[in-house]
Design an enzyme around this catalytic site. Structure first.
Site, PDB file in Angstrom:
ATOM      1  N   TYR A 154       0.946  -1.104   0.171  1.00 55.20           N
ATOM      2  CA  TYR A 154      -0.048   0.118  -0.002  1.00 55.20           C
ATOM      3  C   TYR A 154       0.910   1.351  -0.056  1.00 55.20           C
ATOM      4  CZ  TYR A 154      -3.836   3.020   1.202  1.00 55.20           C
ATOM      5  OH  TYR A 154      -4.794   4.128   1.340  1.00 55.20           O
ATOM      6  N   LYS A 158       1.100   4.108  -3.023  1.00 57.42           N
ATOM      7  CA  LYS A 158       0.712   5.295  -2.703  1.00 57.42           C
ATOM      8  C   LYS A 158       2.073   6.521  -2.679  1.00 57.42           C
ATOM      9  CE  LYS A 158      -3.532   4.943  -1.971  1.00 57.42           C
ATOM     10  NZ  LYS A 158      -4.669   5.325  -2.777  1.00 57.42           N
TER      11      LYS A 158
END
Length: 246
Positions: A154, A158
């Site tokens: 994640y 990002k």
């Protein structure tokens, strides 16, 4: 063809995406509510938009599918004549420590969170270049700035969104297209509801303002960046996180 600006918000059937869709519609934009699996929820978002006097439509598409994104963008332009605002909000998590993380969980998160943003920008850019205008807002995360244990996939996705944002801002600026990112911190959503109280308390101790944010906090920043008021802002990553990333 519509006489108002057309916005596409990916992953807009719930949480932050839903709030962004409602807020952009309240500003007078026609909002296409993209969803992957939650059709009923997506339709509810459009129903709410219409109850509030706005206009919108639903469109099913997995942003991780390059060709499906192309078809979605082409259909939006064919149906409504333009695309003025793109909000890349769709995202998933598959949290685990790196030693336990499965390859397919890493790939899935990168495919939706990062490649999904590439896919929609890639297929939207031509129309925006033709219009010589456009606003692209990518939803990143404080995890992409600070890192977060148990979120290698994640956080990497990002952080990648931030790099994509800055590069697209440079590539598209000459045609009046702005590209920015919003990096939320901990926000009250279904994703954070499942956290234990001890985890929430520990998280709040990292936040100078001492609380989780609301979806409206993120949506208002996105709406500002999508408006004419932000015409001279591009390539920026704005943290909406209660002060976590000082």
């Amino acid at each position: 063809m519509l006489d108002k600006k057309v916005a596409l918000v990916t992953g807009a059937s719930r949480g932050i995406g839903r709030e962004i869709a409602l807020t952009l519609a309240a500003q007078g934009n026609f909002v296409v509510v993209n969803y992957n699996g939650s059709e009923a929820r997506a339709k509810e978002v459009v129903e709410t938009i219409e109850k509030n006097g706005g206009q919108g439509a639903v469109y099913q598409c997995s942003v991780g599918d390059f060709n499906a994104c192309q078809e979605m963008i082409q259909n939006i332009i064919k149906e409504y004549g333009r695309l003025d605002i793109l909000v890349n909000n769709a995202g998933i998590t598959r949290d685990n420590l790196i030693m336990r993380m499965k390859e397919e969980d890493f790939d899935a998160v990168i495919n939706i969170n990062l490649k999904g943003a590439f896919n929609t920008i890639r297929h939207s850019a031509r129309q925006m270049l033709k219009q010589k205008s456009g606003k692209i807002i990518n939803i990143s995360s404080v995890s992409g700035i600070l890192g977060n244990a148990g979120q290698a996939n994640y956080a990497a996705s990002k952080a990648g969104v931030i790099g994509l944002t800055k590069t697209m801002a440079r590539e598209l600026a000459s045609r009046g297209i702005t590209v920015n990112a919003v990096a939320p911190g901990f926000v009250d959503t279904e994703m954070t509801e499942v956290l234990g109280e001890d985890i929430k308390e520990a998280a709040c101790k990292q936040i100078p303002l001492g609380r989780f944010g609301k979806t409206k906090d993120i949506a208002e920043m996105v709406a500002f960046l999508a408006s004419d008021k932000a015409d001279y802002i591009t390539g920026q990553v704005i943290s909406v996180d209660g002060g976590m990333c000082m």
